[in-house]
Structure formats: C-alpha cells, structure tokens
Design a protein around this motif. Structure first.
Motif, PDB file in Angstrom:
ATOM      1  N   PHE A 111       0.834  -1.203   0.000  1.00  0.00           N
ATOM      2  CA  PHE A 111       0.000   0.000   0.000  1.00  0.00           C
ATOM      3  C   PHE A 111       0.873   1.260   0.000  1.00  0.00           C
ATOM      4  O   PHE A 111       0.627   2.199  -0.772  1.00  0.00           O
ATOM      5  N   ILE A 112       1.894   1.288   0.844  1.00  0.00           N
ATOM      6  CA  ILE A 112       2.802   2.445   0.933  1.00  0.00           C
ATOM      7  C   ILE A 112       3.506   2.659  -0.401  1.00  0.00           C
ATOM      8  O   ILE A 112       3.561   3.779  -0.919  1.00  0.00           O
ATOM      9  N   ASP A 113       4.039   1.589  -0.989  1.00  0.00           N
ATOM     10  CA  ASP A 113       4.757   1.680  -2.265  1.00  0.00           C
ATOM     11  C   ASP A 113       3.837   2.100  -3.404  1.00  0.00           C
ATOM     12  O   ASP A 113       4.195   2.951  -4.223  1.00  0.00           O
ATOM     13  N   ALA A 114       2.640   1.521  -3.463  1.00  0.00           N
ATOM     14  CA  ALA A 114       1.697   1.840  -4.536  1.00  0.00           C
ATOM     15  C   ALA A 114       1.283   3.307  -4.492  1.00  0.00           C
ATOM     16  O   ALA A 114       1.098   3.942  -5.536  1.00  0.00           O
ATOM     17  N   GLY A 115       1.141   3.838  -3.307  1.00  0.00           N
ATOM     18  CA  GLY A 115       0.765   5.245  -3.142  1.00  0.00           C
ATOM     19  C   GLY A 115       1.937   6.198  -3.185  1.00  0.00           C
ATOM     20  O   GLY A 115       1.757   7.407  -3.052  1.00  0.00           O
ATOM     21  N   LYS A 116       3.155   5.637  -3.344  1.00  0.00           N
ATOM     22  CA  LYS A 116       4.385   6.442  -3.346  1.00  0.00           C
ATOM     23  C   LYS A 116       4.431   7.373  -2.130  1.00  0.00           C
ATOM     24  O   LYS A 116       4.783   8.552  -2.233  1.00  0.00           O
ATOM     25  N   LEU A 117       4.075   6.800  -0.985  1.00  0.00           N
ATOM     26  CA  LEU A 117       4.034   7.563   0.259  1.00  0.00           C
ATOM     27  C   LEU A 117       5.434   7.639   0.874  1.00  0.00           C
ATOM     28  O   LEU A 117       6.134   6.627   0.941  1.00  0.00           O
TER      29      LEU A 117
END
Length: 159
Positions: free
Chosen positions: A47-53
C-alpha cells in the motif's frame, strides 16, 4: 466527538493490556513492543509503495510520517494525552474523527500506543497501521475486518 469514539475506546481498552493489570497496578511501561506479523507488514508495504508515500518504517510493523515533531517531553504509553484525529480506510473513507479528545494511551489500540510517543506536544503524525496493531480480524462499525488503517493525529498536549 464522533459517535464511534466510545466504541473505539472500549475496543482499545480490551486490546491494550500491556500497562494496566487487572489488580489496577499503576502503569510503568515506557514503550510498547508488539510486532505485526510479516504478512501484514508486506501488505502494508505494498500500500505504501503503490501510493508512493514517503513514510518511515518502524520495526514493530507500521509506517509513519511526522509532519511536525512538536516540542517538549514526548508521552509514554502510560501518559494521558489530548489529541485531534481523523481515521481513514485505505480507500479514503473517513470512519472516525475527534477534536480535543483526552485519554490514557494504555487504553487504546496498540498502534496508537506505539505511534503517538514518536511526537511531542504540538506535533503531528500520520500512522499507517496493519490490522494486528489496529482492530484485527473483528469488524468494527464502519471498519471492515483486517483493515489497514490510516490515522492523522495532532498531539495537542500531554495532560
């Protein structure tokens, strides 16, 4: 105060047994070291990677972003704090929020016990919590079972 606050507090109290014993022994812990299972951490990382957070990983299995560190003495899990907060699901739906809410950290979900002490009064943090550090496999009002939760928290003060 939102209608879900009382329910969230009750569930948090059930989950938070690391500080307060049944015999009402005073809280003496300084840190919570509960770790999320690797499967949950992997899903949260996706989730963090997909959102480029731009979030920092904590060894206990959650991610966080500090918008403002605050100043002064940071709370411990035994502290009573006042916060403003918003809780969201990964799809952006807000499930709870509150302003000027005070509570003992040892009464709430593990992710808050671990995350809020990362900032001092006046600080602001976003917590990205895997299910085991939030509400786990139990559905809670508007929160589906096994949900990753996102909390934006402003630590107003340590009471």
């Amino acid at each position: 105060m939102s209608k879900n606050y009382g329910f969230a507090l009750l569930i948090g109290a059930i989950l938070a047994s690391s500080c307060q014993q049944a015999d009402q022994t005073p809280c003496t812990a300084t840190i919570v070291t509960t770790k999320a299972p690797s499967e949950e951490v992997a899903t949260l990382k996706q989730f963090i990677d997909a959102g480029k957070l731009a979030a920092t990983f904590d060894e206990r299995g959650f991610y966080y972003t500090i918008q403002s560190p605050g100043s002064g003495t940071k709370p411990t899990v035994c502290s009573n704090v006042t916060v403003n907060y918003t809780g969201k699901l990964t799809n952006g739906t807000t499930f709870d929020s509150g302003t000027g809410i005070s509570f003992g950290l040892n009464q709430l979900i593990v992710g808050w016990q671990e995350g809020i002490p990362l900032v001092a009064p006046g600080g602001s943090i976003t917590l990205y919590l895997p299910p085991s550090l939030a509400y786990g496999p139990q559905e809670q009002n508007n929160i589906p079972a096994n949900s990753i939760l996102i909390f934006q928290i402003d630590l107003v003060k340590v009471n």
